[in-house]
Motif scaffolding. Structure first.
Motif, PDB file in Angstrom:
ATOM      1  N   ASN A 122       0.630  -1.466   0.164  1.00  6.47           N
ATOM      2  CA  ASN A 122       0.080   0.268   0.557  1.00  6.47           C
ATOM      3  C   ASN A 122       0.602   1.255  -0.124  1.00  6.47           C
ATOM      4  N   ARG A 290      -7.656  -3.334  -4.816  1.00  3.78           N
ATOM      5  CA  ARG A 290      -7.242  -1.945  -3.520  1.00  3.78           C
ATOM      6  C   ARG A 290      -7.015  -0.346  -5.145  1.00  3.78           C
ATOM      7  N   THR A 293     -10.994   0.369  -4.823  1.00  7.99           N
ATOM      8  CA  THR A 293     -10.929   1.488  -3.271  1.00  7.99           C
ATOM      9  C   THR A 293     -10.831   2.759  -3.860  1.00  7.99           C
ATOM     10  N   SER A 294      -9.558   3.478  -4.050  1.00 10.61           N
ATOM     11  CA  SER A 294      -9.152   4.061  -4.385  1.00 10.61           C
ATOM     12  C   SER A 294      -9.495   5.011  -5.333  1.00 10.61           C
ATOM     13  N   TYR A 297     -13.280   6.086  -4.070  1.00 10.79           N
ATOM     14  CA  TYR A 297     -12.730   7.540  -2.877  1.00 10.79           C
ATOM     15  C   TYR A 297     -12.722   8.863  -3.809  1.00 10.79           C
ATOM     16  N   GLN A 298     -12.002   8.753  -5.354  1.00  8.93           N
ATOM     17  CA  GLN A 298     -11.448   9.669  -6.399  1.00  8.93           C
ATOM     18  C   GLN A 298     -13.010  10.611  -6.756  1.00  8.93           C
ATOM     19  N   TYR A 379     -19.350   0.056  -0.707  1.00 10.46           N
ATOM     20  CA  TYR A 379     -17.308   0.948  -0.763  1.00 10.46           C
ATOM     21  C   TYR A 379     -17.433   2.079  -0.629  1.00 10.46           C
ATOM     22  N   SER A 380     -18.340   3.148   0.234  1.00 13.09           N
ATOM     23  CA  SER A 380     -18.252   4.156   1.268  1.00 13.09           C
ATOM     24  C   SER A 380     -18.353   3.613   2.805  1.00 13.09           C
ATOM     25  N   ARG A 382     -16.165   0.760   3.196  1.00 14.21           N
ATOM     26  CA  ARG A 382     -15.415   0.318   2.696  1.00 14.21           C
ATOM     27  C   ARG A 382     -14.218   1.390   3.426  1.00 14.21           C
ATOM     28  N   THR A 383     -14.076   1.881   2.432  1.00 12.28           N
ATOM     29  CA  THR A 383     -13.156   3.265   2.302  1.00 12.28           C
ATOM     30  C   THR A 383     -12.813   3.635   3.976  1.00 12.28           C
ATOM     31  N   GLU A 386     -11.326   1.635   5.863  1.00 17.00           N
ATOM     32  CA  GLU A 386      -9.785   1.475   5.632  1.00 17.00           C
ATOM     33  C   GLU A 386      -8.795   2.654   5.686  1.00 17.00           C
ATOM     34  N   GLU A 387      -9.193   3.804   6.358  1.00 16.32           N
ATOM     35  CA  GLU A 387      -9.014   5.034   6.461  1.00 16.32           C
ATOM     36  C   GLU A 387      -8.624   4.739   7.918  1.00 16.32           C
TER      37      GLU A 387
END
Length: 480
Positions: A122, A290, A293-294, A297-298, A379-380, A382-383, A386-387
Motif C-alpha cells: 500500500n 486496492r 477502492t481508490s 474515493y476519487q 464501498y463507502s 469499506r473506504t 480502511e481510513e
C-alpha cells in the motif's frame, strides 16, 4: 548424575490472578520435548508442533543457503538516522525536481513496514532522498539546500554527550547514516516484509521501491518462495521460531528479524506451477481491490459530499426511506466493547459485523435491491474502515448503535441546502463513472476467490513438506 529428562513440563501464565499454583499447573500444564529448549533459540512448541517443525527442517534448505545459491542475501531496509530530513512527500519531491531536475536521480519511492501487506504494498506516496556515502552533494543543489535546514541534527555527534546530531560515524552530514552498499538490490525484483508483524505479510515488488529499516528484503524473483512464506505452514514455523512481543495467542507480534528468518526451511518450488499461479492471481486480485477502492474515493470527492453518520441514513425520510428504511434488520441485544467493524456484500444484502468483547457478531443486515446504491454503501463503508484501520476501539454499549454511529459515509444533497433528502441522481452518476473504470466491482466475490486461493496454496505447501492429515490439523489448530 541422572540423565536429563526427555520431556519437560511447563505452564504458561495467562491469568495473574490465580490462587493456587498447583491447581494452575494441573489445569494448564503442557509437555515439551528436550529439543524444544536446546540450541541457540528455545521454543515453547508442543511435542506435536516440534514433530512438524522437524519434518519441515528435514524437507527444506535454510533460507540463507537457498538465497546464497541464487546470489542473494537478506537485506535490511535503509536507516537514515534522521527521517525528518531524508523522507519527503510527493509535493516536496516535485518542488525539488522543479528547482533542479537532476534531483530526481537520488529521490527514490519509499515504503515503510506498515505499508507491506499480504501479497500487496500500500504505497503512501513517500520518497527517500538517497544521498549515499561518497555522493557529490554539490551536484544536487536543491537537495543540498533542503537538507541544510536540518544540518544541526544531521551532523554526526563527536561524542555521546552531544545533545543534537546523529550517531558518531565516518559519514558527512548530508549522507545517509548507513553505508547501504547493497542499494542496487532495492531496484531489483524482490520480496519485502516488515520486521514486526502479527501475521504473514510478505509482498512482491518489481517497481523498485526503497524501504526503511522497519523492513527486510529478499532480492530474488521467486513467486513460489513468496507463497511459502505467506502460507499457513510458513507462518506456523515463524510463530514457533521467532521471538514474540507479548503473547502470540493474545495478538502478540512476531519479530521477523533476519537471525530467525534466515533459518526458514525452504523447499524448491520451481516445478510447482500451480503454486506460483495461485500466488500471482492473488496478487492481481489484491491489486484490483486496492485500485477499485481508490477509484471510488476519487469519484466521491469529485462530487464534494458532506459526511454523515450511517445511523442518519437509517432514519432519513423522503427519497431515501424507500431505499433502506424498514429493510434493515439489527440485532440490538448485543452489548460490549466494539474493537473491529467489517462489511461484506452477499447477493442483494449488505452485512455489517463487528468484534464485540473479542467475539465476532453480526450487527446488521441491509437489503438494497438497487445494485448501484448497494455498491455505493458497500464501498463507502469499506473506504471509511480502511481510513481508520489503526483504530483499536470504536466504542462501548449496544453494538448496533456503536457501529451505526461510528461509520461516517458520503452524503449528497440536492441544490436546496435545507432539503434533507438524499440525492440519488448524483449517486447514479457517480456509480456509472465508477463502473466504467473499476477493475473489480464486487469485492466480496474477489475476497472469496482469494480465500479459495489461500486454501489451494496451503494444500500445495503441505504436500511439498510431506505433512500427514494429522500434522496438517496441528498446524491449523495453531494458525487460524
Amino acid at each position: 548424575t541422572d540423565a536429563p529428562a526427555e520431556k519437560i513440563s511447563f505452564t504458561p501464565v495467562r491469568n495473574k490472578g490465580f490462587e493456587n499454583v498447583a491447581e494452575e499447573v494441573e489445569k494448564h500444564a503442557q509437555t515439551l520435548s528436550r529439543e524444544a529448549v536446546s540450541g541457540e533459540h528455545w521454543t515453547l512448541a508442543s511435542e506435536e508442533e516440534m514433530a512438524v517443525l522437524k519434518k519441515m527442517e528435514k524437507a527444506g534448505t535454510q533460507l540463507v543457503e537457498y538465497l546464497e545459491s541464487h546470489g542473494a542475501s537478506i537485506r535490511r531496509g535503509v536507516l537514515t538516522g534522521f527521517n525528518e530530513a531524508f523522507i519527503i512527500n510527493s509535493d516536496t519531491r516535485a518542488t525539488l525536481i522543479k528547482e533542479d531536475p537532476k534531483s530526481e536521480e537520488i529521490i527514490k519511492p519509499l515504503i515503510v513496514g506498515d505499508d507491506v501487506r499480504r501479497y500487496q504494498i500500500n504505497y503512501q506516496g513517500k520518497h527517500l532522498i538517497f544521498s549515499r556515502r561518497g555522493i557529490d552533494i554539490d551536484s544536487y543543489p536543491a537537495v543540498k539546500k533542503h537538507l541544510s535546514k536540518y544540518k544541526a541534527d544531521l551532523t554526526p555527534k563527536k561524542n555521546k554527550t552531544d545533545k543534537r546530531g546523529r550517531k558518531p560515524g565516518n559519514y558527512k552530514w548530508y549522507e545517509i547514516q548507513d553505508t547501504v552498499d547493497y542499494y542496487e538490490d532495492f531496484e531489483r525484483p524482490k520480496i519485502v516484509y516488515p520486521d514486526i508483524s502479527m501475521t504473514a505479510r510478505f509482498a512482491y515488488d518489481e517497481t523498485g521501491f526503497f524501504s526503511t529499516n522497519t523492513t527486510y528484503i529478499l532480492p530474488i524473483k521467486d513467486i513460489g518462495l513468496l507463497a511459502l512464506l505467506n502460507s499457513r505452514l510458513g507462518f506456523f514455523w515463524m510463530a514457533d521460531t521467532c521471538s514474540v512481543l507479548g503473547d502470540f495467542d493474545e495478538r502478540g507480534r512476531l519479530r521477523l528479524f533476519s537471525e530467525f528468518i534466515e533459518k526458514f526451511p525452504t523447499c524448491d518450488t520451481s516445478k510447482e506451477i500451480k503454486l506460483a499461479e495461485s500466488a500471482r492471481r492473488q496478487m492481481q486480485l489484491q491489486k484490483d481491490i486496492r485500485l477499485s477502492t481508490s477509484l471510488f474515493y476519487q469519484h466521491v470527492n469529485n462530487y464534494s459530499p458532506s459526511f454523515e453518520q450511517f445511523e442518519g441514513y437509517y432514519w432519513l425520510e423522503g427519497a431515501y426511506s424507500g431505499v433502506l428504511k424498514k429493510k434493515m434488520l439489527i440485532d440490538s441485544d448485543v452489548e460490549g466493547t466494539v474493537t473491529v467493524i467489517n462489511v461484506r456484500e452477499e447477493g442483494n444484502k449488505l452485512l455489517l459485523s463487528a468484534v464485540v468483547d473479542e467475539i465476532s457478531e453480526d450487527i446488521a443486515e441491509i437489503t438494497v435491491e438497487d445494485e448501484d446504491i448497494r455498491l455505493f454503501f458497500y464501498y463507502s463503508v469499506r473506504t471509511f474502515l480502511e481510513e481508520h484501520s489503526n483504530k483499536k476501539k470504536w466504542g462501548k454499549g449496544k453494538a448496533a448503535q456503536v457501529v451505526l454511529r461510528a461509520l461516517k459515509i458520503p452524503y449528497f444533497r440536492p441544490h436546496e441546502p435545507d432539503d434533507p433528502k438524499l440525492n440519488l441522481e448524483q449517486i447514479g452518476m457517480l456509480m456509472a463513472e465508477f463502473r466504467a473504470e473499476a477493475p473489480v466491482l464486487h469485492i466480496s466475490e474477489a475476497e472469496k476467490e482469494i480465500e479459495q486461493l489461500e486454501r489451494e496454496i496451503d494444500r500445495i505447501v503441505y504436500d511439498l513438506y510431506g505433512l500427514s492429515e494429522e500434522e496438517r490439523a496441528v498446524v491449523e489448530s495453531k494458525v487460524l
